[in-house]
Design a protein around this motif. Structure first.
Motif, PDB file in Angstrom:
ATOM      1  N   ARG A  44       0.837  -1.212   0.000  1.00 29.67           N
ATOM      2  CA  ARG A  44       0.000   0.000   0.000  1.00 29.67           C
ATOM      3  C   ARG A  44       0.867   1.256   0.000  1.00 29.67           C
ATOM      4  O   ARG A  44       0.533   2.256  -0.648  1.00 29.67           O
ATOM      5  CB  ARG A  44      -0.923  -0.013   1.209  1.00 29.67           C
ATOM      6  N   ILE A  45       1.986   1.224   0.713  1.00 29.19           N
ATOM      7  CA  ILE A  45       2.890   2.376   0.717  1.00 29.19           C
ATOM      8  C   ILE A  45       3.422   2.623  -0.690  1.00 29.19           C
ATOM      9  O   ILE A  45       3.468   3.765  -1.165  1.00 29.19           O
ATOM     10  CB  ILE A  45       4.058   2.153   1.702  1.00 29.19           C
ATOM     11  N   ARG A  46       3.810   1.565  -1.372  1.00 29.53           N
ATOM     12  CA  ARG A  46       4.330   1.710  -2.729  1.00 29.53           C
ATOM     13  C   ARG A  46       3.287   2.333  -3.661  1.00 29.53           C
ATOM     14  O   ARG A  46       3.598   3.221  -4.463  1.00 29.53           O
ATOM     15  CB  ARG A  46       4.769   0.351  -3.273  1.00 29.53           C
ATOM     16  N   ALA A  47       2.033   1.868  -3.518  1.00 29.08           N
ATOM     17  CA  ALA A  47       0.961   2.393  -4.368  1.00 29.08           C
ATOM     18  C   ALA A  47       0.681   3.858  -4.047  1.00 29.08           C
ATOM     19  O   ALA A  47       0.504   4.685  -4.956  1.00 29.08           O
ATOM     20  CB  ALA A  47      -0.300   1.556  -4.179  1.00 29.08           C
ATOM     21  N   LEU A  48       0.634   4.206  -2.773  1.00 25.74           N
ATOM     22  CA  LEU A  48       0.358   5.585  -2.370  1.00 25.74           C
ATOM     23  C   LEU A  48       1.494   6.525  -2.784  1.00 25.74           C
ATOM     24  O   LEU A  48       1.251   7.675  -3.168  1.00 25.74           O
ATOM     25  CB  LEU A  48       0.149   5.660  -0.858  1.00 25.74           C
ATOM     26  N   LYS A  49       2.697   6.036  -2.721  1.00 27.52           N
ATOM     27  CA  LYS A  49       3.838   6.859  -3.134  1.00 27.52           C
ATOM     28  C   LYS A  49       3.716   7.229  -4.609  1.00 27.52           C
ATOM     29  O   LYS A  49       3.926   8.389  -4.990  1.00 27.52           O
ATOM     30  CB  LYS A  49       5.137   6.100  -2.868  1.00 27.52           C
ATOM     31  N   ARG A  50       3.364   6.247  -5.441  1.00 30.74           N
ATOM     32  CA  ARG A  50       3.196   6.519  -6.873  1.00 30.74           C
ATOM     33  C   ARG A  50       2.005   7.441  -7.120  1.00 30.74           C
ATOM     34  O   ARG A  50       2.098   8.404  -7.890  1.00 30.74           O
ATOM     35  CB  ARG A  50       2.999   5.206  -7.637  1.00 30.74           C
ATOM     36  N   ARG A  51       0.878   7.147  -6.469  1.00 32.23           N
ATOM     37  CA  ARG A  51      -0.359   7.891  -6.726  1.00 32.23           C
ATOM     38  C   ARG A  51      -0.221   9.363  -6.355  1.00 32.23           C
ATOM     39  O   ARG A  51      -0.724  10.248  -7.058  1.00 32.23           O
ATOM     40  CB  ARG A  51      -1.506   7.272  -5.939  1.00 32.23           C
ATOM     41  N   HIS A  52       0.452   9.637  -5.255  1.00 31.52           N
ATOM     42  CA  HIS A  52       0.529  11.020  -4.755  1.00 31.52           C
ATOM     43  C   HIS A  52       1.839  11.717  -5.113  1.00 31.52           C
ATOM     44  O   HIS A  52       2.051  12.857  -4.702  1.00 31.52           O
ATOM     45  CB  HIS A  52       0.344  11.024  -3.238  1.00 31.52           C
TER      46      HIS A  52
END
Length: 361
Positions: free
Chosen positions: A73-81
């Motif tokens: 989830r951290i990896r996804a949030l880092k990319r998204r934001h």
């Protein structure tokens, strides 16, 4: 550049969570509002208003798998934001600046524990945390050595940066205030009082201390702040203070703090105690022993026998001698500390590492 921090929680707790809170506080003082990714937030804390919170709910995930799901989830949030750089206090392959406050192989070895399947998952995630990051911040020389030993990381990737301590909160008081605190806690004025701050009694060596304090004829008491004492640790000269939100006042009131940990990557307790004017009996191998200068620490070897000149019994005897002579208090704590513990210094160093990672225009 949207600076971000990830951690298990942003809340008042010990260890790495206290570290993350301190970093947020230091960033706020410099006018920086980071994004914080965490599993849990305490919205009642002032620090909550100083960050942009991104909460990840992993309560539905089986306990041993939560860190793996949190990492994804951290990896996804880092990319998204568009978050960069990410200062990761937890284990995640998304880290740009990987904070290393401990290593899991080091813990298992020190505690004599066999590696289980869940440990292998933790170690694999830790390897990604350290390998994929651009830079590793080690909180002690011991941690820098463990990163190289257990994970094969080149020394050039590691930066030694000891953790910060709030110097306003942890500071000495005068003799009258100290006497009042001692009376308030019910500490005997004619006995040398030692403090163990512990939420994990086995790792902190409570059993070793109980064995000594039960047998000694010296006028000494042990008080334990943190997790309640088990029944087998009861003795007339040992008592629990329970969990304390005012641990700084406990440091000020006692005569010495004890660090008998089997595994202690750094140990903020030692620095906090010193900053309150209270010296530390410190087992060799404890991380903060690197920065505590004698007479602020009385070193001892954890597994030495009672008659050994470098054992715990000898350290206690020396402490009692100093207390009886009235020479044990540390009047100028910073003169006996081998680094700048200020939050401002630590945060400036982190920001310098972050700036160095910024892509060239």
């Amino acid at each position: 550049m949207r600076l971000a921090i990830s951690n298990h929680g942003l809340r008042a707790s010990g260890g790495i969570e206290r570290y993350a809170l301190t970093v947020v506080r230091g960033l706020h003082a410099l006018g920086v509002k980071p994004v914080v990714i965490a599993k849990a937030f305490d919205a009642s804390l002032p620090e909550y208003g100083w960050v942009e919170p991104l909460r990840v709910n992993v309560a539905w995930v089986p306990g041993k798998l939560r860190d793996l799901v949190f990492d994804r989830r951290i990896r996804a949030l880092k990319r998204r934001h568009g978050l960069f750089p990410l200062i990761a206090c937890n284990q995640t392959g998304a880290a740009d600046i990987a904070i290393c406050g401990s290593t899991h192989p080091g813990f298992l070895q020190a505690m004599g524990q066999a590696e289980r399947r869940s440990d292998r998952w933790k170690i694999a995630l830790e390897q990604e945390h350290l390998t994929r990051s651009a830079v590793i911040v080690a909180h002690s020389q011991r941690m820098a050595a463990e990163v190289q030993r257990f994970h094969g990381i080149a020394a050039g990737k590691i930066r030694l940066l000891y953790p910060p301590v709030d110097g306003d909160r942890f500071s000495p008081v005068d003799d009258a205030a100290r006497a009042a605190l001692r009376s308030e806690l019910g500490l005997a004025p004619d006995r040398t009082v030692f403090l163990l701050a512990s939420t994990g009694h086995k790792r902190k060596g409570l059993d070793l201390l109980v064995d000594f304090f039960r047998r000694t004829s010296l006028p000494v008491d042990l008080v334990v702040a943190g997790r309640p004492l088990p029944a087998e640790a009861q003795a007339p000269n040992i008592r629990s203070l329970g969990y304390r939100r005012d641990i700084e006042n406990v440091y000020r009131a006692v005569d010495f703090t004890v660090m008998a940990s089997r595994y202690e990557p750094f140990g903020l307790v030692g620095v906090e105690s010193l900053l309150c004017g209270t010296p530390v009996l410190c087992a060799r191998g404890v991380g903060c022993a690197e920065v505590l200068r004698e007479p602020a620490q009385i070193p001892f070897t954890l597994d030495a026998g009672d008659q050994a000149p470098d054992g715990f019994a000898a350290a206690v005897a020396e402490a009692v001698k100093r207390q009886a002579a009235g020479t044990h208090r540390i009047a100028e704590p910073l003169a006996h500390l081998g680094y700048d513990p200020s939050v401002a210094h630590h945060v400036r160093e982190l920001l310098a590492l972050a700036e160095a990672l910024r892509p060239a225009p």
